[in-house]
Design an enzyme around this catalytic site. Structure first.
Site, short mmCIF file in Angstrom:
data_model
loop_
_atom_site.label_atom_id
_atom_site.label_comp_id
_atom_site.label_asym_id
_atom_site.label_seq_id
_atom_site.Cartn_x
_atom_site.Cartn_y
_atom_site.Cartn_z
N GLN A 112 -0.55 7.91 -2.95
CA GLN A 112 -1.37 6.99 -4.11
C GLN A 112 -2.41 7.61 -4.38
O GLN A 112 -3.35 8.06 -3.62
CB GLN A 112 -1.70 5.69 -3.14
CG GLN A 112 -2.29 4.70 -4.21
CD GLN A 112 -2.87 3.53 -3.39
OE1 GLN A 112 -3.60 3.64 -2.47
NE2 GLN A 112 -2.24 2.22 -3.55
N TYR A 182 -10.69 -1.04 -8.66
CA TYR A 182 -11.09 0.47 -8.68
C TYR A 182 -11.36 0.90 -10.15
O TYR A 182 -11.22 0.08 -11.15
CB TYR A 182 -9.81 1.40 -8.08
CG TYR A 182 -9.89 1.37 -6.37
CD1 TYR A 182 -10.08 0.06 -5.93
CD2 TYR A 182 -9.35 2.32 -5.85
CE1 TYR A 182 -10.06 0.13 -4.35
CE2 TYR A 182 -9.44 2.51 -4.62
CZ TYR A 182 -9.58 1.44 -3.75
OH TYR A 182 -9.75 1.46 -2.27
N ALA A 357 3.64 -4.43 3.87
CA ALA A 357 2.41 -3.42 4.19
C ALA A 357 2.19 -4.24 5.98
O ALA A 357 2.56 -3.68 6.81
CB ALA A 357 1.26 -3.75 3.46
N ARG A 358 1.57 -5.25 5.84
CA ARG A 358 1.20 -5.98 7.15
C ARG A 358 2.22 -6.15 8.15
O ARG A 358 1.96 -5.73 9.39
CB ARG A 358 0.37 -7.25 7.02
CG ARG A 358 -1.06 -6.90 6.29
CD ARG A 358 -1.69 -8.45 5.74
NE ARG A 358 -0.96 -9.01 4.89
CZ ARG A 358 -1.03 -10.12 4.07
NH1 ARG A 358 -2.04 -10.94 4.68
NH2 ARG A 358 -0.45 -10.51 3.26
#
Length: 404
Positions: A112, A182, A357-358
């Site tokens: 990434q 970002y 993810a989690r």
């Protein structure tokens, strides 16, 4: 979707089989489940460690098609803080060890790439944080620097250089970070970008940074690697990027041909982080990682920043459907994908891949177990207590408690 013989693999209802092989741009994957990027907190010298490799080996050995190395910053000031990995020649030996280890499991590996922009801690990095506009940054207690045209040109070029380094390191794909406010995402936000030059005002102008980055990466890589982008569908903050504007940016990306797929996300690390995560907000655990004055402030004011949103399965699906209806580009559904039922529903609704993810922090082998028994349910309880562990090595605290 391709099966082992090269034929199309489908479920009984005609939707793709999420566990059969598939293609992402030039890349052949063993299934359609991707380990989403989550900051690992495992690079104290901004270089690959054994801990970082182990972090990615666990879901790779657990059956995912591809694991994503999070937040590979494209420049020193683009790091969220000084311990974050950033792409430079010195990082190549470690990155090659990481990609080789993941490949030995049969999984692919993605880097990434991004620039933290106003989310960067300028005090930690020793460099000013770049942003669309100058202003006070409460994270670093310093002022952000308004990115000049030269800064923007340099950052766009740095993404291309980082992508070439990723290819040299053995990565199979790169994911360009266009989300969470970002740098590229901050330029997309009318709240954070009130510039009046070529990079502000109209949506087309606000999208110039994101479009410039993806085009530079495509020009640098060609078809050597799969190229995806993580795009905010909406910021979840007043005055931020709206779904309609994000849809238009997605259409421009599709028309440009610079990306092979979009991973759809939401929320702002700067303004509303829990809009992405949903579930409990672990304020006390976050506060414990800071010195006393900040700790007290986080405890007192944390609820105004860490707003709580109830968790539900596939919680980004309603918004993502609008992108699926408007685009032919392959799409990756993120958010509350934890079981076979949710995966199959994503496939039935036309999504090409799902990202987890989690749930994989809690159970790295979850996908293998789902493959053996489609009724398997994730043990993740969405407490989000994993989030504050980024300061010491990202993991699920419930595992620690089980082992005591």
């Amino acid at each position: 979707m391709l099966d082992e013989s090269g034929a199309v693999g489908e479920a009984s209802d005609g939707a793709p089989d999420v566990l059969a092989p598939a293609r992402l741009g030039p890349l052949r994957l063993r299934n359609r489940v991707i380990k989403a990027a989550t900051f690992e907190g495992a690079t104290p010298e901004a270089l690959v460690t054994d801990e970082l490799i182990d972090y990615h080996l666990r879901p790779a050995e657990g059956g995912v098609a591809m694991t994503t190395v999070a937040y590979c910053a494209v420049s020193p000031e683009g790091r969220t803080e000084r311990r974050q990995l950033w792409m430079r020649p010195e990082a190549l030996p470690g990155l090659r060890r990481l990609t080789a280890a993941v490949h030995d499991t049969g999984a692919a590996v993605c880097a990434q790439l991004g620039h933290a922009g106003p989310v960067a801690d300028g005090r930690s990095n020793g460099l000013p944080a770049l942003a669309p506009m100058a202003g006070f940054n409460p994270l670093s207690m310093r002022r952000n620097k308004a990115a000049t045209a030269d800064d923007i040109t340099r950052v766009i070029g740095a993404h291309a250089e980082a992508a070439v380094l990723a290819a040299e390191a053995g990565f199979d794909a790169v994911e360009i970070h266009l989300g969470h406010n970002y740098l590229a995402s901050a330029f997309l936000s009318p709240r954070l970008n009130r510039r009046t030059d070529a990079f502000g005002g109209s949506l087309r102008a606000r999208a110039a940074v994101a479009m410039g980055i993806t085009r530079a990466v495509r020009d640098a890589l060609g078809d050597r690697l799969a190229i995806t982008a993580k795009l905010n569908m909406k910021d979840g903050a007043p005055g931020g990027l709206t779904l309609d504007d994000s849809l238009q940016v997605a259409r421009w990306l599709e028309a440009d041909g610079s990306v092979d797929a979009l991973e759809l996300t939401a929320g702002s690390s700067q303004l509303n982080p829990m809009y992405l995560f949903r579930g409990d907000a672990p304020i006390a655990e976050f506060a414990a990682n800071f010195p006393l004055p900040q700790r007290l402030g986080i405890r007192a004011l944390g609820r105004t920043f860490f707003r709580t949103y109830p968790y539900q399965p596939l919680y980004l699906l309603d918004a993502a459907r609008q992108f699926r209806a408007a685009l032919r580009l392959p799409l990756i559904l993120l958010g509350g994908v934890t079981d076979r039922q949710g995966m199959d529903r994503a496939m039935a609704e036309g999504f090409d891949f799902v990202a987890m993810a989690r749930a994989l922090l809690r159970e790295p082998d979850l996908l293998h177990r789902i493959g053996r028994d489609s009724a398997t349910r994730s043990a993740c309880i969405h407490c989000n207590r994993c989030m504050p562990t980024i300061y010491t090595g990202t993991h699920c605290p419930l595992i620690d408690e089980q082992e005591r």
